[in-house]
Scaffold this motif. Sequence first.
Motif, mmCIF file in Angstrom:
data_model
loop_
_atom_site.group_PDB
_atom_site.id
_atom_site.type_symbol
_atom_site.label_atom_id
_atom_site.label_comp_id
_atom_site.label_asym_id
_atom_site.label_seq_id
_atom_site.Cartn_x
_atom_site.Cartn_y
_atom_site.Cartn_z
ATOM 1 N N UNK A 223 -17.561 -19.778 -7.975
ATOM 2 C CA UNK A 223 -17.071 -18.593 -8.654
ATOM 3 C C UNK A 223 -15.876 -17.957 -7.871
ATOM 4 N N UNK A 224 -14.988 -18.850 -7.160
ATOM 5 C CA UNK A 224 -13.822 -18.218 -6.505
ATOM 6 C C UNK A 224 -12.613 -18.702 -7.205
ATOM 7 N N UNK A 225 -11.566 -17.765 -7.227
ATOM 8 C CA UNK A 225 -10.501 -18.387 -7.688
ATOM 9 C C UNK A 225 -9.466 -19.016 -6.553
ATOM 10 N N UNK A 226 -8.974 -20.190 -6.851
ATOM 11 C CA UNK A 226 -8.234 -20.866 -5.738
ATOM 12 C C UNK A 226 -6.619 -20.579 -5.750
ATOM 13 N N UNK B 77 3.536 -11.758 -13.545
ATOM 14 C CA UNK B 77 2.499 -12.502 -13.802
ATOM 15 C C UNK B 77 2.409 -12.945 -14.892
ATOM 16 N N UNK B 78 2.287 -14.594 -15.089
ATOM 17 C CA UNK B 78 2.367 -15.443 -16.053
ATOM 18 C C UNK B 78 0.978 -15.850 -16.331
ATOM 19 N N UNK B 79 0.326 -15.654 -17.594
ATOM 20 C CA UNK B 79 -0.870 -16.375 -17.631
ATOM 21 C C UNK B 79 -2.116 -15.282 -17.675
ATOM 22 N N UNK B 80 -3.244 -15.697 -17.068
ATOM 23 C CA UNK B 80 -4.366 -14.887 -16.976
ATOM 24 C C UNK B 80 -4.420 -13.781 -15.692
ATOM 25 N N UNK B 81 -3.803 -12.871 -16.079
ATOM 26 C CA UNK B 81 -3.609 -11.944 -14.946
ATOM 27 C C UNK B 81 -5.044 -11.296 -14.617
ATOM 28 N N UNK B 82 -5.938 -11.442 -15.234
ATOM 29 C CA UNK B 82 -7.294 -10.781 -14.904
ATOM 30 C C UNK B 82 -7.647 -11.625 -13.633
ATOM 31 N N UNK B 83 -7.130 -12.642 -13.446
ATOM 32 C CA UNK B 83 -7.529 -13.421 -12.257
ATOM 33 C C UNK B 83 -7.279 -12.950 -11.076
ATOM 34 N N UNK C 122 -8.256 -26.030 -11.384
ATOM 35 C CA UNK C 122 -7.578 -25.533 -12.763
ATOM 36 C C UNK C 122 -8.745 -25.474 -13.896
ATOM 37 N N UNK C 123 -10.156 -26.029 -13.884
ATOM 38 C CA UNK C 123 -10.803 -25.757 -14.802
ATOM 39 C C UNK C 123 -11.460 -24.464 -14.462
ATOM 40 N N UNK C 124 -11.555 -24.079 -13.376
ATOM 41 C CA UNK C 124 -12.407 -22.656 -12.946
ATOM 42 C C UNK C 124 -11.528 -21.479 -12.866
#
Length: 370
Positions: A142-145, A103-109, A162-164
Motif C-alpha cells: 500500500x505504499x507509493x515508491x 506534477x504530471x500524471x496522478x497527482x493524488x499519489x 509501477x503497477x502499484x
Amino acid sequence: MTPSLSDAERLAWLRLARTENVGPVTFDQLVSRFGDASSALAAIPDLARRGGRTAGLKIPSEDEVRAELSAGEAIGATLVCACEPAFPQALAALDPPPPVIWALGRAELLDRSAVAVVGARVASAAGQRFARGLAADLGQAGHVVVSGLARGIDGAAHEGALPYGTIAVLGGGVADVYPPEHRELHARIAEMGCVVSESAPGWKAQARDFPRRNRIISGLSRAVVVVEAEIRSGSLITARLAAEQGREVLAVPGSPLDPRAKGTNDLIRQGAALCEGVEDVLRALEGLSGVRERERRYLAPPTARDLDEGEASALGVRIAELLSPTPVSRDEIVRSTSASAGAVAAALVELSLAGRAELLPGGWVVRGEP
C-alpha cells in the motif's frame, strides 16, 4: 494554508519563485515578511541594492511565466503552489517547502504514504533485482515508491512499483527525460504514476538542480531506503536530507569488497536501520506518525527594520565578511555580530538577492558564488 490562488496571485507567486537568486529559503522569508508575492516582488530591487548588487536582478515578466504555465498545460501537467490546499502535505512540512511543484500524471499519489528507494546509477544486477523486488513488495503493502528516474537502482525501483504507484522526481522539468533510455519508462510513469519537478516543464537539468531534487525525494517520503551507494554519492545526500527532515533512513548491507556497498554499510554504522527486505521497512514505518504540516502564515504584515539604512549596510558588510564556503548557522551569525535576529535575517535576505550569500534549509548560510 490559503485557498487556491487567483490568477493574478499565481502569476506573482511563480514570478517570485523564478526570480534570480530566490531559492526556497529566500522565497519563504520574503513572502512571510511582505505578506504576499506581489509585495515581495515590488521590494526586491531595493533589497538587492541594499545587499550590494549593482546590476539589475532578473525578475521574469508576466508574459514569461504565462509561457511556463502554457507549456505545462500543453503536456497535461499541473502547477501547485506551496500555500495551496492541493500541495502535498509531506512537502508542506519542510522548512521551507519548495515554492512550487509541477506534477504530471496522478497527482493524488503525492499525498499517499510513500517510501523512497534510491541508489547507485552503476548498480549491480543483484542490487537492481533487490530494488525491483522491494519496490513491488512496498507497492503491494500500500505504499507509493519515490525515486529519481536515474539509471540503475532508481529505474529498477520505478519498474517494480509501477503497477502499484510510483513517483519520479526530476532535476529538470517534468518533460525533461534523462537519461534518454528512460523515455519509455518516463511515459509509463506519467500515465500510471506521477512525475514531479520544482523546475519549469521544459527546463534541462543542471548539476545544481539535483540537491533540490533529492530534497523533494526525501520530503515526499516517510522513509528512504538506500540500496547501493559509493561513499561520495547523491543517494547519501538524499539519506542525510531524510534524517534532517525527521524521516526514517534504511540501508541495504553489502559486501565490503564492493565499492557500491561502502556507502550503505557506512550508513548502517552511523545508525541507519538495516534493510534486508520489505518487513524491515514496514517495521520502521510502524513507529512513525504521519507528517504534520507546519503552520504557515503568509498574511503577516511587513516586518519593520530595527536599523536605519546606514546601520543595515554596515551590518551587511560585517555578515558578508563572516561567510565562507563552509556552512554557518544563522544563530552563529547573530552571536558573532551581536545584532538582533530580525536584523540579521533581513540582511541575509538582501545579501542573498545580491548573490553574496546563499540561504540553505535548516538555518545554514554559505558565501554566494561570485
